[in-house]
Design a protein around this motif. Structure first.
Motif, PDB file in Angstrom:
ATOM      1  N   PRO A 296      -5.613 -22.936 -16.123  1.00 35.23           N
ATOM      2  CA  PRO A 296      -4.142 -22.854 -16.102  1.00 35.23           C
ATOM      3  C   PRO A 296      -3.683 -21.665 -16.460  1.00 35.23           C
ATOM      4  N   MET A 297      -4.383 -20.692 -16.971  1.00 37.38           N
ATOM      5  CA  MET A 297      -3.936 -19.144 -17.225  1.00 37.38           C
ATOM      6  C   MET A 297      -3.101 -18.710 -16.129  1.00 37.38           C
ATOM      7  N   ALA A 298      -3.581 -19.416 -14.796  1.00 42.18           N
ATOM      8  CA  ALA A 298      -2.960 -18.985 -13.520  1.00 42.18           C
ATOM      9  C   ALA A 298      -1.590 -19.267 -13.412  1.00 42.18           C
ATOM     10  N   LEU A 299      -1.130 -20.205 -14.286  1.00 41.78           N
ATOM     11  CA  LEU A 299       0.181 -20.774 -14.287  1.00 41.78           C
ATOM     12  C   LEU A 299       1.197 -20.179 -15.068  1.00 41.78           C
ATOM     13  N   VAL A 300       0.694 -19.278 -16.071  1.00 42.64           N
ATOM     14  CA  VAL A 300       1.419 -18.625 -17.007  1.00 42.64           C
ATOM     15  C   VAL A 300       2.507 -17.765 -16.375  1.00 42.64           C
ATOM     16  N   ASN A 301       2.273 -17.258 -15.316  1.00 43.76           N
ATOM     17  CA  ASN A 301       3.290 -16.221 -14.885  1.00 43.76           C
ATOM     18  C   ASN A 301       3.872 -16.859 -13.517  1.00 43.76           C
ATOM     19  N   ALA A 302       3.834 -18.187 -13.302  1.00 39.54           N
ATOM     20  CA  ALA A 302       4.188 -18.889 -12.054  1.00 39.54           C
ATOM     21  C   ALA A 302       5.481 -19.161 -12.369  1.00 39.54           C
ATOM     22  N   THR A 303       6.300 -19.030 -11.280  1.00 42.03           N
ATOM     23  CA  THR A 303       7.644 -19.544 -11.469  1.00 42.03           C
ATOM     24  C   THR A 303       8.196 -20.481 -10.217  1.00 42.03           C
ATOM     25  N   LEU A 304       9.188 -21.180 -10.489  1.00 41.84           N
ATOM     26  CA  LEU A 304       9.855 -21.670  -9.207  1.00 41.84           C
ATOM     27  C   LEU A 304      11.165 -20.683  -8.678  1.00 41.84           C
ATOM     28  N   ALA A 305      11.581 -21.401  -7.586  1.00 41.63           N
ATOM     29  CA  ALA A 305      12.627 -20.619  -6.908  1.00 41.63           C
ATOM     30  C   ALA A 305      13.841 -20.091  -7.670  1.00 41.63           C
TER      31      ALA A 305
ATOM     32  N   GLY B 155      13.487 -19.293 -10.718  1.00 43.60           N
ATOM     33  CA  GLY B 155      13.100 -18.379 -11.816  1.00 43.60           C
ATOM     34  C   GLY B 155      12.393 -19.353 -13.140  1.00 43.60           C
ATOM     35  N   GLU B 156      12.526 -20.448 -13.070  1.00 46.15           N
ATOM     36  CA  GLU B 156      12.010 -21.311 -14.399  1.00 46.15           C
ATOM     37  C   GLU B 156      10.514 -21.103 -14.180  1.00 46.15           C
ATOM     38  N   PRO B 157       9.995 -21.240 -15.380  1.00 45.64           N
ATOM     39  CA  PRO B 157       8.621 -21.412 -15.264  1.00 45.64           C
ATOM     40  C   PRO B 157       8.153 -22.660 -14.508  1.00 45.64           C
ATOM     41  N   LEU B 158       6.990 -22.475 -13.692  1.00 43.87           N
ATOM     42  CA  LEU B 158       6.611 -23.656 -12.921  1.00 43.87           C
ATOM     43  C   LEU B 158       5.954 -24.777 -13.644  1.00 43.87           C
TER      44      LEU B 158
ATOM     45  N   GLY C 240       7.555 -24.405 -21.986  1.00 40.68           N
ATOM     46  CA  GLY C 240       8.149 -25.697 -21.908  1.00 40.68           C
ATOM     47  C   GLY C 240       7.398 -27.090 -21.067  1.00 40.68           C
ATOM     48  N   ALA C 241       6.401 -26.465 -21.043  1.00 41.27           N
ATOM     49  CA  ALA C 241       5.229 -27.792 -20.671  1.00 41.27           C
ATOM     50  C   ALA C 241       5.104 -28.843 -21.886  1.00 41.27           C
TER      51      ALA C 241
ATOM     52  N   MET D 132      15.164 -28.932  -4.031  1.00 43.18           N
ATOM     53  CA  MET D 132      14.902 -28.967  -5.618  1.00 43.18           C
ATOM     54  C   MET D 132      13.897 -30.186  -5.963  1.00 43.18           C
ATOM     55  N   ALA D 133      14.325 -31.270  -5.244  1.00 41.38           N
ATOM     56  CA  ALA D 133      13.384 -32.587  -5.532  1.00 41.38           C
ATOM     57  C   ALA D 133      11.970 -32.208  -5.130  1.00 41.38           C
ATOM     58  N   LEU D 134      11.815 -31.571  -4.328  1.00 41.57           N
ATOM     59  CA  LEU D 134      10.245 -31.204  -3.799  1.00 41.57           C
ATOM     60  C   LEU D 134       9.479 -30.356  -5.032  1.00 41.57           C
ATOM     61  N   THR D 135      10.182 -29.908  -5.687  1.00 43.81           N
ATOM     62  CA  THR D 135       9.569 -28.957  -6.800  1.00 43.81           C
ATOM     63  C   THR D 135       9.934 -29.449  -7.971  1.00 43.81           C
ATOM     64  N   ALA D 136      10.221 -30.575  -8.384  1.00 47.13           N
ATOM     65  CA  ALA D 136      10.698 -31.351  -9.596  1.00 47.13           C
ATOM     66  C   ALA D 136       9.315 -31.912 -10.135  1.00 47.13           C
TER      67      ALA D 136
END
Length: 452
Positions: free
Chosen positions: A144-153, A155-158, A193-194, A448-452
């Motif tokens: 999950p270190m791969a998720l640290v810089n991952a964001t959604l459209a 701009g919020e953290p994935l 925020g996880a 947005m529902a697809l990424t919630a």
């Protein structure tokens, strides 16, 4: 959350990409990938008939942490890979050369090497791209270190608002590397925020939140891979429509774009989409929504296809909302009649309580009025929402005809209503609750529902 799946929906056709670190050192500490976190998932996927590709951040031979192959930690999967010559771990392609959208599952394996080359913009962008393309994104231990810089459209953290499992701060302390890692992964996930879920140290713990699958430690590697397989099928979506053709003496129904726009967003992503209505049968469409002024390309597409999904629908009471990943409440003034009821509220509560995405657009949030949380409070209490505004209701001349003003009702129930200018696209996500302001927000709400 997304909708990608293999062509037949059968695991044997899934394309899987396992991503490994290329870092053999973390500062002066010798490390690499943890063997079981590649080999365990590799054989789970292969034995299920998947086509599996292994790549690494920089490409080339994957550095394996020697400790993972010690007598204490070597697994049957590690032994099997060694006996086969470790071919999949040699001469791997670089992650930059991979097209992640071609894969159904993207699996980030762990090992302390990931602390060096996973929390980067490059790797974060790959995780973001895969997730937003509707792929299953899985990661185990330090993966999950791969998720640290991952964001959604937006701009919020994935990971914000999502349930995850990662190598815990306690486990990091127990291996004596608290002072050598760049940051504690569990703490970082919480900062982003996880919602971190953990088992006792070194116990198998895998967590699924939609298309995001994560595991706590090497012991969780196989479980994460198995859970990823179960998540790789098509996302199931239920669109719920009003059955009311009249609001008092006012002719109304469902607003066409608020069904058709989301329907094609979901269908075009490969989702399995079902449309139902409160009472069942053919859905009444507000004639105004199909006027020259308001008819959209999505409406035209549905009409040209014969409107099949809108005919002979099942009644909401005959549908188990917990079997769907997304439950989407379409709007139209008909909802003012049959959405703010105990029956519809209970369906919303059941879906939300089962951790499904609940989405609603325009007057669709009428479905939330009688919805309760586990404590019996209004579901929207304390949540951010968007809905048809009181100003917009006035502009369409129906303030005196609706049973109540929806924006005012949401505020009365304790929601924080966020509004754009009238008739502007506005969508709000609060965890698994996604809401939109008006017909113009229909497509954005579905996306947005697809990424919630």
């Amino acid at each position: 959350m997304g909708c990608s799946s293999s062509k037949s929906g059968s695991p044997k056709n899934f394309e899987v990409l396992i991503v490994s670190t290329s870092a053999a050192k973390m500062g002066e500490h010798d490390t690499g990938a943890w063997s079981e976190e590649i080999c365990g998932p590799y054989y789970v996927f292969k034995d299920s008939g998947c086509h599996v590709t292994v790549c690494s951040v920089a490409g080339g031979d994957i550095p394996i942490d020697a400790g993972s192959l010690s007598d204490q930690f070597k697994t049957e999967n590690d032994t099997k890979m060694i006996q086969a010559g470790s071919g999949p771990l040699k001469g791997t392609k670089a992650l930059a050369d991979m097209k992640v959208e071609d894969y159904d599952i993207v699996f980030f394996a762990g090992g302390h090497g990931t602390c060096v080359d996973f929390p980067t913009d490059q790797v974060g962008a790959v995780a973001s791209k895969a997730f937003q393309a509707g792929k299953v994104v899985a990661a185990v231990c330090h993966g999950p270190m791969a998720l640290v810089n991952a964001t959604l459209a937006d701009g919020e953290p994935l990971v914000k608002g999502k349930k995850v499992a990662v190598f815990t701060d306690v486990e990091e302390g127990q291996v004596g590397l608290t002072e050598k890692v760049p940051f504690l992964l569990e703490t970082k996930m919480r900062d982003l925020g996880a919602q971190v879920q953990s088992a006792d140290p070194w116990n198998d713990k895998a967590v699924r939140d939609g298309k995001l699958i994560t595991g706590q430690n090497p012991q969780s590697s196989v479980s994460v891979a198995k859970l990823a397989l179960s998540a790789a099928g098509p996302t199931k979506v239920l669109i719920v429509s009003t059955s009311a053709a009249k609001m008092g003496e006012h002719e109304t129904g469902a607003w066409s774009e608020e069904i058709c726009g989301p329907y094609y967003v979901f269908a075009d992503k490969g989702c399995e989409v079902t449309v139902c209505s409160v009472a069942g049968g053919d859905i009444p469409i507000d004639a105004g929504s199909l006027s020259d002024q308001f008819k959209t390309e999505n409406d035209k597409k549905m009409i040209e296809a014969g409107c099949g999904p809108l005919k002979g629908t099942k009644a909401l009471k005959d549908v188990d909302v917990t079997t769907y990943d997304i439950v989407f409440f379409a709007g139209g003034h008909g909802t003012c009649v049959d959405f703010p009821t105990d029956e519809v509220g209970a369906a919303v509560s059941k879906a939300f309580g089962a951790d499904k995405v609940v989405a609603a657009v325009c007057h669709g949030p009428m479905a939330l009025v009688n919805a309760k949380d586990a404590d019996g409070k209004a579901l929207v209490n304390g949540k951010k929402v968007a809905c048809f505004t009181d100003v917009e209701e006035g502009q369409v001349g129906l303030t005196e005809k609706v049973p109540f003003l929806l924006e005012a009702k949401m505020k009365e129930l304790g929601a924080t209503v966020e509004a754009a200018d009238p008739w502007s696209d506005k969508v709000v996500k609060d965890g698994k609750l996604v809401t939109g302001q008006n017909p113009q927000s229909s497509v954005s709400c579905a996306q947005m529902a697809l990424t919630a």
